[in-house]
Design a protein around this motif. Structure first.
Motif, mmCIF file in Angstrom:
data_model
loop_
_atom_site.group_PDB
_atom_site.id
_atom_site.type_symbol
_atom_site.label_atom_id
_atom_site.label_comp_id
_atom_site.label_asym_id
_atom_site.label_seq_id
_atom_site.Cartn_x
_atom_site.Cartn_y
_atom_site.Cartn_z
ATOM 1 N N LEU A 39 6.587 -24.371 41.018
ATOM 2 C CA LEU A 39 6.935 -23.541 42.173
ATOM 3 C C LEU A 39 6.906 -24.348 43.467
ATOM 4 C CD1 LEU A 39 5.039 -20.231 41.325
ATOM 5 C CD2 LEU A 39 7.476 -20.731 41.048
ATOM 6 N N GLU A 40 6.046 -25.335 43.532
ATOM 7 C CA GLU A 40 5.990 -26.185 44.718
ATOM 8 C C GLU A 40 7.147 -27.180 44.755
ATOM 9 O OE1 GLU A 40 2.133 -27.934 44.549
ATOM 10 O OE2 GLU A 40 1.093 -26.082 45.103
ATOM 11 N N ALA A 41 7.691 -27.499 43.580
ATOM 12 C CA ALA A 41 8.772 -28.487 43.501
ATOM 13 C C ALA A 41 10.145 -27.882 43.738
ATOM 14 C CB ALA A 41 8.750 -29.171 42.140
ATOM 15 N N VAL A 42 10.322 -26.603 43.400
ATOM 16 C CA VAL A 42 11.650 -25.998 43.435
ATOM 17 C C VAL A 42 12.248 -26.074 44.834
ATOM 18 C CG1 VAL A 42 10.873 -23.644 43.913
ATOM 19 C CG2 VAL A 42 12.992 -24.021 42.624
ATOM 20 N N HIS A 43 13.533 -26.380 44.900
ATOM 21 C CA HIS A 43 14.193 -26.617 46.181
ATOM 22 C C HIS A 43 15.090 -25.455 46.601
ATOM 23 C CE1 HIS A 43 15.661 -29.409 49.322
ATOM 24 N NE2 HIS A 43 16.783 -28.732 49.205
ATOM 25 N N SER A 44 15.739 -24.826 45.636
ATOM 26 C CA SER A 44 16.733 -23.793 45.926
ATOM 27 C C SER A 44 16.230 -22.417 45.511
ATOM 28 C CB SER A 44 18.033 -24.118 45.182
ATOM 29 O OG SER A 44 18.842 -22.982 45.023
ATOM 30 N N HIS A 45 16.580 -21.398 46.293
ATOM 31 C CA HIS A 45 16.173 -20.044 45.920
ATOM 32 C C HIS A 45 16.909 -19.563 44.675
ATOM 33 C CE1 HIS A 45 19.845 -18.823 48.110
ATOM 34 N NE2 HIS A 45 19.771 -17.706 47.418
ATOM 35 N N TYR A 46 18.094 -20.145 44.409
ATOM 36 C CA TYR A 46 18.788 -19.814 43.162
ATOM 37 C C TYR A 46 17.972 -20.313 41.970
ATOM 38 C CZ TYR A 46 22.863 -18.927 46.119
ATOM 39 O OH TYR A 46 23.721 -18.443 47.077
ATOM 40 N N ASP A 47 17.506 -21.557 42.061
ATOM 41 C CA ASP A 47 16.701 -22.116 40.981
ATOM 42 C C ASP A 47 15.380 -21.365 40.831
ATOM 43 O OD1 ASP A 47 18.623 -23.956 40.399
ATOM 44 O OD2 ASP A 47 17.623 -25.651 41.367
ATOM 45 N N LEU A 48 14.796 -20.970 41.950
ATOM 46 C CA LEU A 48 13.542 -20.220 41.882
ATOM 47 C C LEU A 48 13.749 -18.890 41.159
ATOM 48 C CD1 LEU A 48 10.583 -19.828 42.602
ATOM 49 C CD2 LEU A 48 11.309 -18.929 44.830
ATOM 50 N N LYS A 49 14.854 -18.242 41.449
ATOM 51 C CA LYS A 49 15.157 -16.970 40.793
ATOM 52 C C LYS A 49 15.287 -17.152 39.286
ATOM 53 C CE LYS A 49 18.457 -13.131 41.021
ATOM 54 N NZ LYS A 49 19.695 -12.625 41.686
ATOM 55 N N TYR A 50 15.991 -18.211 38.866
ATOM 56 C CA TYR A 50 16.138 -18.486 37.438
ATOM 57 C C TYR A 50 14.792 -18.849 36.815
ATOM 58 C CZ TYR A 50 21.086 -18.889 38.694
ATOM 59 O OH TYR A 50 22.356 -18.653 39.166
ATOM 60 N N LEU A 51 14.004 -19.620 37.534
ATOM 61 C CA LEU A 51 12.712 -20.077 37.026
ATOM 62 C C LEU A 51 11.765 -18.907 36.782
ATOM 63 C CD1 LEU A 51 11.062 -22.655 36.388
ATOM 64 C CD2 LEU A 51 10.263 -22.610 38.768
ATOM 65 N N LEU A 52 11.783 -17.936 37.684
ATOM 66 C CA LEU A 52 10.863 -16.804 37.580
ATOM 67 C C LEU A 52 11.196 -15.863 36.423
ATOM 68 C CD1 LEU A 52 10.428 -15.952 41.378
ATOM 69 C CD2 LEU A 52 8.768 -17.061 39.860
#
Length: 320
Positions: A39-52
């Motif tokens: 979560l600290e590494a993620v750069h894009s909110h799109y990637d964060l959404k997929y990650l979650l």
């Protein structure tokens, strides 16, 4: 082959990894779920959404919130964990993210406003500090901060100076709620000139005179606004605003020149007269008596530039 947490973090640090890549990485992660480091590494909110979408997800901490690069990312994390504690450092980070990226576009102001509202709702005991107010970079941020600032708090000169330097239309829009909050604020001519220089000078001047009718309008301020208004109209609006607040003007040679040159036709005599009625003194401090407004134009006069692209609306014209 199991993909390590370090490899996943390395990929997430890209500007955009994408759903398929994240999905494959998490399928091969050995079931470790979404970790704090991810979560600290993620750069894009799109990637964060997929990650979650992959479980389990670790608890959201203030450190994770402070590591986010976009306001949308911070909002996503706040929404998935209503128990996340909020600190003043997180508030500063939200303001910082807005300054760095999201506030470049007006449409992102609402996102910043939503995040700040959520942060203060989550932790209402957080005290708004002078440093927070100074860090505001748009009207939406300023309004939220002032809403939670103790009434009667004096706004320092450092804060006013920082807001006056915002540029474009932001200085004007962000200064308005600040002036309403603290009636004791006084802008020196240098700060006022800086705001006027970004454009929208007539509105900036009216805002400042409404707040403090005693504020002097200097030669530099007048010439900047006069040049801006002549690009769009006959300039009468400037005289009207100054009359509205009872503002007088010291007629320097430069002020006299630009007014005389701008209004040479008989049809413009009324506008010229309205500007001359603002005259408090001439440059030598003596009020001229009985002087005609139709006096001879000096050999060198200042006229409107043929190009509207420059900062200065006038150019020196030799009249042979």
């Amino acid at each position: 082959m199991v993909v390590s947490e370090a490899v996943i973090c390395h990929v997430l640090k890209r500007s955009y990894a994408g759903n398929e890549i994240i999905k494959r990485l998490m399928q091969r992660s050995g079931g470790i779920g979404v970790t704090a480091k991810m979560l600290e590494a993620v750069h894009s909110h799109y990637d964060l959404k997929y990650l979650l979408e992959h479980k389990p997800v670790c608890r959201i901490t203030p450190e994770i919130l402070k590591s986010q690069k976009q306001l949308k990312c911070m909002k996503l994390l706040l929404d998935i964990d209503p128990e996340t504690p909020v600190t003043k450092e997180v508030v500063f980070r939200a303001l910082e993210i807005g300054n760095d990226f999201d506030r470049r576009y007006r449409k992102h102001e609402q996102e910043g406003k939503d995040v700040l509202e959520t942060l203060f709702d989550r932790s209402p005991d957080i005290a708004v500090t002078e440093e927070m107010v100074q860090a505001a970079r748009c009207a939406a941020d300023m309004e939220i901060l002032l809403k939670h600032l103790e009434p009667g708090t004096r706004i320092s000169t450092d804060v006013v100076a920082a807001i006056s330097k915002l540029g474009l239309g932001e200085a004007y829009l962000t200064m308005r709620p600040l002036l309403k909050f603290d009636p004791s604020i006084r802008l020196d001519p240098k700060m006022a000139l800086q705001m006027i220089g970004y454009g929208n000078g007539i509105n900036v001047l009216e805002m400042l005179l409404e707040h403090d009718p005693s504020m002097p309008v200097t030669e530099e301020m007048f010439l900047q606004i006069f040049g801006q208004t002549l690009r769009e109209s006959d300039g009468k609006e400037l005289a009207d605003v100054m009359h509205k607040y009872g503002t007088s003007l010291v007629f320097t040679d430069k002020v006299r020149e630009v007014i005389d040159h701008a209004y040479q036709n008989k049809s413009e005599a009324a506008i010229k007269k309205r500007f001359y009625s603002l005259r408090m003194t001439d440059e030598d401090g003596i009020e001229p008596v009985g002087e005609s407004m139709d006096e001879k134009t000096p050999e060198k006069s200042v006229g409107r530039s043929q190009s509207d692209s420059g900062d200065n609306a006038y150019e020196i014209i030799d009249e042979d």
